[in-house]
Design a protein around this motif. Structure first.
Motif, PDB file in Angstrom:
ATOM      1  N   VAL A  14       0.819  -1.217   0.000  1.00  0.00           N
ATOM      2  CA  VAL A  14       0.000   0.000   0.000  1.00  0.00           C
ATOM      3  C   VAL A  14       0.851   1.264   0.000  1.00  0.00           C
ATOM      4  O   VAL A  14       0.333   2.361  -0.213  1.00  0.00           O
ATOM      5  N   LEU A  15       2.161   1.114   0.236  1.00  0.00           N
ATOM      6  CA  LEU A  15       3.042   2.275   0.276  1.00  0.00           C
ATOM      7  C   LEU A  15       3.848   2.378  -1.012  1.00  0.00           C
ATOM      8  O   LEU A  15       4.075   1.388  -1.701  1.00  0.00           O
ATOM      9  N   SER A  16       4.303   3.576  -1.298  1.00  0.00           N
ATOM     10  CA  SER A  16       5.155   3.773  -2.469  1.00  0.00           C
ATOM     11  C   SER A  16       6.024   5.006  -2.261  1.00  0.00           C
ATOM     12  O   SER A  16       5.798   5.794  -1.335  1.00  0.00           O
ATOM     13  N   GLY A  17       7.023   5.162  -3.113  1.00  0.00           N
ATOM     14  CA  GLY A  17       7.842   6.364  -3.115  1.00  0.00           C
ATOM     15  C   GLY A  17       8.557   6.635  -1.809  1.00  0.00           C
ATOM     16  O   GLY A  17       9.016   5.730  -1.110  1.00  0.00           O
ATOM     17  N   ASP A  18       8.634   7.928  -1.465  1.00  0.00           N
ATOM     18  CA  ASP A  18       9.374   8.356  -0.280  1.00  0.00           C
ATOM     19  C   ASP A  18       8.806   7.764   1.001  1.00  0.00           C
ATOM     20  O   ASP A  18       9.553   7.429   1.928  1.00  0.00           O
ATOM     21  N   MET A  19       7.478   7.632   1.075  1.00  0.00           N
ATOM     22  CA  MET A  19       6.874   7.104   2.295  1.00  0.00           C
ATOM     23  C   MET A  19       7.285   5.656   2.515  1.00  0.00           C
ATOM     24  O   MET A  19       7.578   5.250   3.647  1.00  0.00           O
ATOM     25  N   LYS A  20       7.334   4.889   1.453  1.00  0.00           N
ATOM     26  CA  LYS A  20       7.752   3.496   1.574  1.00  0.00           C
ATOM     27  C   LYS A  20       9.193   3.414   2.054  1.00  0.00           C
ATOM     28  O   LYS A  20       9.522   2.629   2.955  1.00  0.00           O
ATOM     29  N   ARG A  21      10.062   4.245   1.474  1.00  0.00           N
ATOM     30  CA  ARG A  21      11.471   4.231   1.883  1.00  0.00           C
ATOM     31  C   ARG A  21      11.630   4.685   3.329  1.00  0.00           C
ATOM     32  O   ARG A  21      12.470   4.167   4.066  1.00  0.00           O
ATOM     33  N   THR A  22      10.814   5.653   3.745  1.00  0.00           N
ATOM     34  CA  THR A  22      10.887   6.140   5.123  1.00  0.00           C
ATOM     35  C   THR A  22      10.483   5.052   6.111  1.00  0.00           C
ATOM     36  O   THR A  22      11.135   4.854   7.144  1.00  0.00           O
ATOM     37  N   VAL A  23       9.414   4.338   5.801  1.00  0.00           N
ATOM     38  CA  VAL A  23       8.952   3.268   6.690  1.00  0.00           C
ATOM     39  C   VAL A  23       9.979   2.137   6.733  1.00  0.00           C
ATOM     40  O   VAL A  23      10.251   1.565   7.795  1.00  0.00           O
ATOM     41  N   GLU A  24      10.564   1.810   5.583  1.00  0.00           N
ATOM     42  CA  GLU A  24      11.603   0.774   5.550  1.00  0.00           C
ATOM     43  C   GLU A  24      12.795   1.177   6.414  1.00  0.00           C
ATOM     44  O   GLU A  24      13.331   0.368   7.184  1.00  0.00           O
ATOM     45  N   ALA A  25      13.224   2.435   6.281  1.00  0.00           N
ATOM     46  CA  ALA A  25      14.367   2.918   7.059  1.00  0.00           C
ATOM     47  C   ALA A  25      14.039   2.933   8.548  1.00  0.00           C
ATOM     48  O   ALA A  25      14.890   2.619   9.390  1.00  0.00           O
ATOM     49  N   THR A  26      12.799   3.290   8.885  1.00  0.00           N
ATOM     50  CA  THR A  26      12.387   3.304  10.288  1.00  0.00           C
ATOM     51  C   THR A  26      12.393   1.898  10.863  1.00  0.00           C
ATOM     52  O   THR A  26      12.831   1.672  12.000  1.00  0.00           O
ATOM     53  N   SER A  27      11.925   0.935  10.085  1.00  0.00           N
ATOM     54  CA  SER A  27      11.938  -0.456  10.526  1.00  0.00           C
ATOM     55  C   SER A  27      13.367  -0.922  10.790  1.00  0.00           C
ATOM     56  O   SER A  27      13.646  -1.584  11.798  1.00  0.00           O
ATOM     57  N   ALA A  28      14.288  -0.566   9.888  1.00  0.00           N
ATOM     58  CA  ALA A  28      15.694  -0.948  10.065  1.00  0.00           C
ATOM     59  C   ALA A  28      16.290  -0.275  11.296  1.00  0.00           C
ATOM     60  O   ALA A  28      17.048  -0.890  12.056  1.00  0.00           O
ATOM     61  N   ALA A  29      15.955   1.004  11.513  1.00  0.00           N
ATOM     62  CA  ALA A  29      16.474   1.728  12.675  1.00  0.00           C
ATOM     63  C   ALA A  29      15.941   1.126  13.976  1.00  0.00           C
ATOM     64  O   ALA A  29      16.663   1.031  14.977  1.00  0.00           O
ATOM     65  N   LEU A  30      14.677   0.721  13.978  1.00  0.00           N
ATOM     66  CA  LEU A  30      14.113   0.059  15.154  1.00  0.00           C
ATOM     67  C   LEU A  30      14.849  -1.244  15.440  1.00  0.00           C
ATOM     68  O   LEU A  30      15.114  -1.585  16.599  1.00  0.00           O
ATOM     69  N   ASP A  31      15.194  -1.967  14.379  1.00  0.00           N
ATOM     70  CA  ASP A  31      15.930  -3.219  14.549  1.00  0.00           C
ATOM     71  C   ASP A  31      17.277  -2.955  15.210  1.00  0.00           C
ATOM     72  O   ASP A  31      17.705  -3.704  16.101  1.00  0.00           O
ATOM     73  N   ASP A  32      17.951  -1.884  14.794  1.00  0.00           N
ATOM     74  CA  ASP A  32      19.224  -1.512  15.414  1.00  0.00           C
ATOM     75  C   ASP A  32      19.046  -1.237  16.905  1.00  0.00           C
ATOM     76  O   ASP A  32      19.821  -1.702  17.742  1.00  0.00           O
ATOM     77  N   THR A  33      18.020  -0.448  17.220  1.00  0.00           N
ATOM     78  CA  THR A  33      17.773  -0.065  18.609  1.00  0.00           C
ATOM     79  C   THR A  33      17.487  -1.285  19.472  1.00  0.00           C
ATOM     80  O   THR A  33      17.999  -1.411  20.595  1.00  0.00           O
ATOM     81  N   ILE A  34      16.686  -2.196  18.949  1.00  0.00           N
ATOM     82  CA  ILE A  34      16.334  -3.411  19.692  1.00  0.00           C
ATOM     83  C   ILE A  34      17.583  -4.229  20.010  1.00  0.00           C
ATOM     84  O   ILE A  34      17.765  -4.714  21.134  1.00  0.00           O
ATOM     85  N   LYS A  35      18.460  -4.380  19.021  1.00  0.00           N
ATOM     86  CA  LYS A  35      19.683  -5.161  19.234  1.00  0.00           C
ATOM     87  C   LYS A  35      20.596  -4.487  20.251  1.00  0.00           C
ATOM     88  O   LYS A  35      21.211  -5.159  21.089  1.00  0.00           O
ATOM     89  N   ASP A  36      20.698  -3.167  20.175  1.00  0.00           N
ATOM     90  CA  ASP A  36      21.533  -2.450  21.137  1.00  0.00           C
ATOM     91  C   ASP A  36      20.957  -2.551  22.548  1.00  0.00           C
ATOM     92  O   ASP A  36      21.704  -2.659  23.531  1.00  0.00           O
ATOM     93  N   MET A  37      19.637  -2.518  22.662  1.00  0.00           N
ATOM     94  CA  MET A  37      19.008  -2.680  23.977  1.00  0.00           C
ATOM     95  C   MET A  37      19.281  -4.073  24.534  1.00  0.00           C
ATOM     96  O   MET A  37      19.539  -4.237  25.728  1.00  0.00           O
ATOM     97  N   ASP A  38      19.236  -5.076  23.651  1.00  0.00           N
ATOM     98  CA  ASP A  38      19.530  -6.449  24.076  1.00  0.00           C
ATOM     99  C   ASP A  38      20.915  -6.547  24.708  1.00  0.00           C
ATOM    100  O   ASP A  38      21.121  -7.272  25.688  1.00  0.00           O
ATOM    101  N   ALA A  39      21.856  -5.823  24.130  1.00  0.00           N
ATOM    102  CA  ALA A  39      23.242  -5.920  24.584  1.00  0.00           C
ATOM    103  C   ALA A  39      23.519  -5.091  25.833  1.00  0.00           C
ATOM    104  O   ALA A  39      24.524  -5.311  26.508  1.00  0.00           O
ATOM    105  N   SER A  40      22.614  -4.146  26.147  1.00  0.00           N
ATOM    106  CA  SER A  40      22.939  -3.180  27.197  1.00  0.00           C
ATOM    107  C   SER A  40      22.081  -3.287  28.445  1.00  0.00           C
ATOM    108  O   SER A  40      22.529  -2.934  29.532  1.00  0.00           O
ATOM    109  N   ILE A  41      20.830  -3.747  28.299  1.00  0.00           N
ATOM    110  CA  ILE A  41      19.959  -3.781  29.486  1.00  0.00           C
ATOM    111  C   ILE A  41      19.382  -5.178  29.708  1.00  0.00           C
ATOM    112  O   ILE A  41      19.438  -6.019  28.842  1.00  0.00           O
TER     113      ILE A  41
END
Length: 352
Positions: free
Chosen positions: A325-352
């Motif tokens: 249902v997404l396209s263009g810039d919005m699709k890329r933004t959501v994809e990047a946000t998903s990847a950034a959340l994945d980074d945060t989750i992994k860092d939280m796993d290692a720290s707390i």
């Protein structure tokens, strides 16, 4: 010849998958370089499939006297349209979605091929021969794509190695300046650094088995390093760690709220996202309250609850991207946000 025949049989009888690299995004420079490797590999393998499809279509056209290829041509054209987008796909989520679509197309192509072969008494050995001939005739182009893939893989794999090693070294240097004993960790990191020459040699030799072996050795050492660093981090005052993750949580929750609001303005159903986000806000508020009350154990429990919320939010974003249902810039933004959340989750796993 045996290797080529195996490829041909896979193309004709399977035609349903391409190699998927299972990777994780630790930071955006690494993410970009991993994506570039996958793009190059997908362009190469897609060219093999397309060449094979053309040979199949030509043979079916011959045995059916022009009556059995319309669906195959349509599927081949869909395949080409998808592969032409490869260069524009800048995240693992986007590439994974493209691979799913290509897999479905090749599955449909395989089934249609079998149908037409049965209807028109096609001979599979002859079909294999036609595909093999087509691959031979296009060998120069395919070899060029293969070489491009290996060049990109070697260049980016070593760059990723350097990025991660430098990142680890920066962490150890920072801990050392704060008075922590990093001797054991530095020794382990030096062992990892020493693996670079073996990795470079394996890549230069295009030896997948050797590459995998070096990666396994690096992974084992990296896990040991992570354990050592995690033990060092435990020495960091609990209050400091909790305060850091509260700040991170504030930024993440604020950013994801912005994304959800933008999605809503586009008419996207965000009910599930809003529900998860509301729970994340609640858990983050609990963590803040516990921190203000100097109850750091309770704050960490709440932060772990927040991490669970972020996992659900990441998965919901990925499902939204895959829904189409997404396209263009919005699709890329959501994809990047998903990847950034994945980074945060992994860092939280290692720290707390």
């Amino acid at each position: 010849m045996m290797q080529k025949s195996v490829i041909v049989l896979i193309v004709i009888l399977a035609l349903s998958s391409t190699c998927v690299s299972v990777v994780s995004a630790e930071d955006f420079p690494v993410l970009d370089k991993e994506v570039e490797i996958r793009q190059a590999h997908l362009k190469w393998t897609a060219a093999i499939y397309e060449t094979s499809m053309n040979a199949v279509i030509a043979y079916i056209d011959e045995i059916s006297e022009g009556t059995g290829t319309s669906e195959l041509i349509s599927l081949r054209d869909d395949f080409k349209a998808q592969t032409e987008k490869i260069g524009t796909l800048t995240t693992h989520v986007a590439l994974n979605n493209a691979l799913r679509q290509l897999a479905q197309i090749t599955t449909d192509f395989r089934l249609e091929t079998r149908k037409q072969m049965d209807e028109h008494n096609g001979r599979y050995l002859e079909l294999v021969n036609r595909v093999e001939t087509a691959l031979d005739e296009n060998q120069e182009e395919l070899d060029s794509l293969k070489n491009t893939y290996w060049e990109k893989r070697e260049e980016n794999t070593l760059a990723i190695f350097d990025i991660r090693v430098n990142r680890a070294q920066t962490i150890l240097d920072t801990l050392q300046t704060k008075g922590y004993d990093t001797g054991e960790a530095q020794k382990k990191l030096d062992e990892i650094k020493a693996k670079r020459s073996g990795l470079e040699a394996a890549l230069a030799a295009k030896d997948n088995l050797a590459i995998a072996q070096v990666h396994l050795e690096i992974l084992s050492l990296s896990k040991e390093l992570a354990r050592i660093v995690r033990d060092l981090q435990v020495m960091i005052p609990q209050e400091v760690r909790v305060k850091h993750w509260l700040h991170v949580g504030d930024r993440v929750v604020a950013w994801t709220a912005t994304i959800i609001a933008e999605l809503e303005t586009l008419g996207i159903d965000v009910a599930q996202l809003q529900s998860i986000h509301s729970q994340a806000e609640t858990d983050l508020e609990k963590a803040h309250d516990a921190f203000d009350a100097h109850n750091f154990d309770e704050a960490i429990d709440a932060l772990n609850d927040l991490k669970t919320d972020l996992i659900k939010l990441r998965d919901a974003y990925e499902e939204l991207v895959f829904s189409g249902v997404l396209s263009g810039d919005m699709k890329r933004t959501v994809e990047a946000t998903s990847a950034a959340l994945d980074d945060t989750i992994k860092d939280m796993d290692a720290s707390i």
